[in-house]
Design a protein around this motif. Structure first.
Motif, PDB file in Angstrom:
ATOM      1  N   VAL A 246     -47.189  24.174  32.086  1.00 56.05           N
ATOM      2  CA  VAL A 246     -46.650  23.854  33.409  1.00 56.05           C
ATOM      3  C   VAL A 246     -45.263  23.243  33.232  1.00 56.05           C
ATOM      4  O   VAL A 246     -44.820  23.000  32.117  1.00 56.05           O
ATOM      5  CB  VAL A 246     -47.568  22.880  34.189  1.00 56.05           C
ATOM      6  N   SER A 247     -44.597  22.951  34.336  1.00 57.03           N
ATOM      7  CA  SER A 247     -43.266  22.341  34.259  1.00 57.03           C
ATOM      8  C   SER A 247     -43.376  20.825  34.116  1.00 57.03           C
ATOM      9  O   SER A 247     -44.406  20.229  34.454  1.00 57.03           O
ATOM     10  CB  SER A 247     -42.455  22.678  35.511  1.00 57.03           C
TER      11      SER A 247
ATOM     12  N   SER B 184     -45.103  15.020  39.215  1.00 57.54           N
ATOM     13  CA  SER B 184     -45.743  15.013  40.531  1.00 57.54           C
ATOM     14  C   SER B 184     -47.208  14.593  40.445  1.00 57.54           C
ATOM     15  O   SER B 184     -47.706  13.864  41.310  1.00 57.54           O
ATOM     16  CB  SER B 184     -45.639  16.391  41.188  1.00 57.54           C
TER      17      SER B 184
ATOM     18  N   GLN C  56     -41.793  18.850  35.947  1.00 58.91           N
ATOM     19  CA  GLN C  56     -41.868  18.369  37.326  1.00 58.91           C
ATOM     20  C   GLN C  56     -43.319  18.317  37.817  1.00 58.91           C
ATOM     21  O   GLN C  56     -43.684  17.405  38.574  1.00 58.91           O
ATOM     22  CB  GLN C  56     -41.031  19.262  38.256  1.00 58.91           C
ATOM     23  N   THR C  57     -44.134  19.257  37.372  1.00 59.60           N
ATOM     24  CA  THR C  57     -45.555  19.246  37.740  1.00 59.60           C
ATOM     25  C   THR C  57     -46.226  17.996  37.189  1.00 59.60           C
ATOM     26  O   THR C  57     -46.986  17.328  37.895  1.00 59.60           O
ATOM     27  CB  THR C  57     -46.267  20.517  37.233  1.00 59.60           C
TER      28      THR C  57
ATOM     29  N   PRO D  18     -54.056  18.677  41.050  1.00 61.42           N
ATOM     30  CA  PRO D  18     -54.103  19.872  40.212  1.00 61.42           C
ATOM     31  C   PRO D  18     -55.147  20.876  40.674  1.00 61.42           C
ATOM     32  O   PRO D  18     -56.117  20.522  41.335  1.00 61.42           O
ATOM     33  CB  PRO D  18     -54.491  19.303  38.842  1.00 61.42           C
TER      34      PRO D  18
ATOM     35  N   TYR E  65     -49.183  15.452  43.923  1.00 64.31           N
ATOM     36  CA  TYR E  65     -49.741  16.786  43.695  1.00 64.31           C
ATOM     37  C   TYR E  65     -51.125  16.650  43.099  1.00 64.31           C
ATOM     38  O   TYR E  65     -51.339  15.865  42.176  1.00 64.31           O
ATOM     39  CB  TYR E  65     -48.805  17.552  42.747  1.00 64.31           C
TER      40      TYR E  65
END
Length: 66
Positions: free
Chosen positions: A25-26, A32, A28-29, A40, A38
């Motif tokens: 994943v990034s 977050s 940023q993920t 998952p 966010y």
């Protein structure tokens, strides 16, 4: 939903970038997720749990809104 992702990551000396790469994943993920912006997918939650050798419930804490 709260989580212990940042605590677990930092306790093992892992950078957000390293964790993101390991999980596919990034960065940023990861940020977050750690900031609670966010939740998952179930697949990502399983990947995170497996990465840390923990159960999903040990990392992600579900709190019902009262």
């Amino acid at each position: 939903m709260k989580n212990r992702l940042e605590e677990l990551r930092k306790s093992r000396g892992i950078r957000q970038e390293e964790l993101a790469e390991a999980l596919g994943v990034s960065r940023q993920t990861i940020g977050s997720l750690e900031n609670g912006r966010y939740n998952p997918s179930i697949l990502l939650a399983f990947k995170i749990a497996r990465y840390f050798g923990a159960s999903i419930e040990e990392i992600f804490i579900y709190e019902e809104n009262a």
